[in-house]
Design a protein around this motif. Structure first.
Motif, PDB file in Angstrom:
ATOM      1  N   ILE A  43       0.301  -3.949  -4.802  1.00  0.00           N
ATOM      2  CA  ILE A  43      -0.645  -2.888  -4.451  1.00  0.00           C
ATOM      3  C   ILE A  43      -2.030  -3.528  -4.487  1.00  0.00           C
ATOM      4  O   ILE A  43      -2.447  -4.051  -5.513  1.00  0.00           O
ATOM      5  CB  ILE A  43      -0.574  -1.707  -5.439  1.00  0.00           C
ATOM      6  CG1 ILE A  43       0.850  -1.177  -5.541  1.00  0.00           C
ATOM      7  CG2 ILE A  43      -1.522  -0.603  -5.005  1.00  0.00           C
ATOM      8  CD1 ILE A  43       1.039  -0.137  -6.622  1.00  0.00           C
ATOM      9  N   ASP A  44      -2.731  -3.487  -3.339  1.00  0.00           N
ATOM     10  CA  ASP A  44      -4.055  -4.117  -3.300  1.00  0.00           C
ATOM     11  C   ASP A  44      -5.137  -3.135  -3.744  1.00  0.00           C
ATOM     12  O   ASP A  44      -4.855  -1.995  -4.109  1.00  0.00           O
ATOM     13  CB  ASP A  44      -4.348  -4.708  -1.916  1.00  0.00           C
ATOM     14  CG  ASP A  44      -4.429  -3.659  -0.820  1.00  0.00           C
ATOM     15  OD1 ASP A  44      -4.383  -2.459  -1.134  1.00  0.00           O
ATOM     16  OD2 ASP A  44      -4.551  -4.045   0.357  1.00  0.00           O
ATOM     17  N   GLU A  45      -6.394  -3.592  -3.716  1.00  0.00           N
ATOM     18  CA  GLU A  45      -7.492  -2.777  -4.242  1.00  0.00           C
ATOM     19  C   GLU A  45      -7.742  -1.507  -3.435  1.00  0.00           C
ATOM     20  O   GLU A  45      -8.312  -0.549  -3.931  1.00  0.00           O
ATOM     21  CB  GLU A  45      -8.781  -3.602  -4.358  1.00  0.00           C
ATOM     22  CG  GLU A  45      -9.335  -4.104  -3.048  1.00  0.00           C
ATOM     23  CD  GLU A  45      -8.774  -5.460  -2.625  1.00  0.00           C
ATOM     24  OE1 GLU A  45      -9.220  -5.949  -1.583  1.00  0.00           O
ATOM     25  OE2 GLU A  45      -7.903  -5.998  -3.300  1.00  0.00           O
ATOM     26  N   THR A  46      -7.315  -1.484  -2.175  1.00  0.00           N
ATOM     27  CA  THR A  46      -7.509  -0.283  -1.357  1.00  0.00           C
ATOM     28  C   THR A  46      -6.380   0.723  -1.519  1.00  0.00           C
ATOM     29  O   THR A  46      -6.459   1.828  -1.005  1.00  0.00           O
ATOM     30  CB  THR A  46      -7.647  -0.660   0.132  1.00  0.00           C
ATOM     31  OG1 THR A  46      -6.436  -1.288   0.557  1.00  0.00           O
ATOM     32  CG2 THR A  46      -8.832  -1.570   0.357  1.00  0.00           C
ATOM     33  N   GLY A  47      -5.316   0.340  -2.219  1.00  0.00           N
ATOM     34  CA  GLY A  47      -4.184   1.234  -2.428  1.00  0.00           C
ATOM     35  C   GLY A  47      -3.041   1.018  -1.466  1.00  0.00           C
ATOM     36  O   GLY A  47      -2.084   1.783  -1.470  1.00  0.00           O
ATOM     37  N   GLN A  48      -3.119  -0.028  -0.631  1.00  0.00           N
ATOM     38  CA  GLN A  48      -2.016  -0.323   0.278  1.00  0.00           C
ATOM     39  C   GLN A  48      -0.852  -0.925  -0.500  1.00  0.00           C
ATOM     40  O   GLN A  48      -1.039  -1.783  -1.363  1.00  0.00           O
ATOM     41  CB  GLN A  48      -2.443  -1.307   1.373  1.00  0.00           C
ATOM     42  CG  GLN A  48      -3.294  -0.701   2.433  1.00  0.00           C
ATOM     43  CD  GLN A  48      -3.561  -1.689   3.561  1.00  0.00           C
ATOM     44  OE1 GLN A  48      -3.465  -2.895   3.375  1.00  0.00           O
ATOM     45  NE2 GLN A  48      -3.892  -1.170   4.721  1.00  0.00           N
TER      46      GLN A  48
END
Length: 135
Positions: free
Chosen positions: A66-71
């Motif tokens: 899970i990346d910082e943008t929520g993807q």
């Protein structure tokens, strides 16, 4: 004008403390009885035993990023939060495992990580690890 002489009875006058102590003890009992103790709710960590031997054949676990943008990334593909269960069940059908590792960026919202954990558990995976990626 005549002065009043002090008698010995005036020197023995004292305040009776017994009623005040009774009230204090009654209040103490009241506060003890009416106090409610709440148990905190949260996630239980699943820690391995301290002297556990190394497993020579480690099982392949499901990896979710899970990346910082929520993807959400599963197997290198971007996945919607509502499709995590289906993708996890597909992974379970092809691989014999009962564990998943969720690697989240430190700026990711906690709600997304918890939702992914819930979705993975709904898919049938019992052991879930959460890793935090720091930059």
């Amino acid at each position: 004008m005549k002065r009043k002489k002090h008698t010995a009875g005036d020197e023995d006058a004292a305040v009776d403390m017994t009623p005040m102590l009774d009230i204090v003890f009654i209040m103490l009992i009241f506060f003890i009885v009416t106090t409610t103790f709440s148990s905190e709710k949260g996630l239980e960590p699943n820690r391995p035993p301290e002297n556990q031997p190394e497993n020579p054949n480690p099982s392949k676990s499901l990896s979710i990023r899970i990346d910082e943008t929520g993807q959400i990334l599963m197997a290198g593909r971007i996945v919607d939060i509502r499709r995590v269960v289906a993708n996890a069940q597909t992974y379970l059908a092809n691989n014999d495992t009962d564990s998943a590792a969720i690697q989240a960026h430190e700026d990711t919202e906690h709600g997304i990580v918890v939702e992914v954990m819930d979705q993975v558990k709904l898919a049938g995976i019992t052991k879930v690890s959460v890793l935090v990626k720091e930059d």
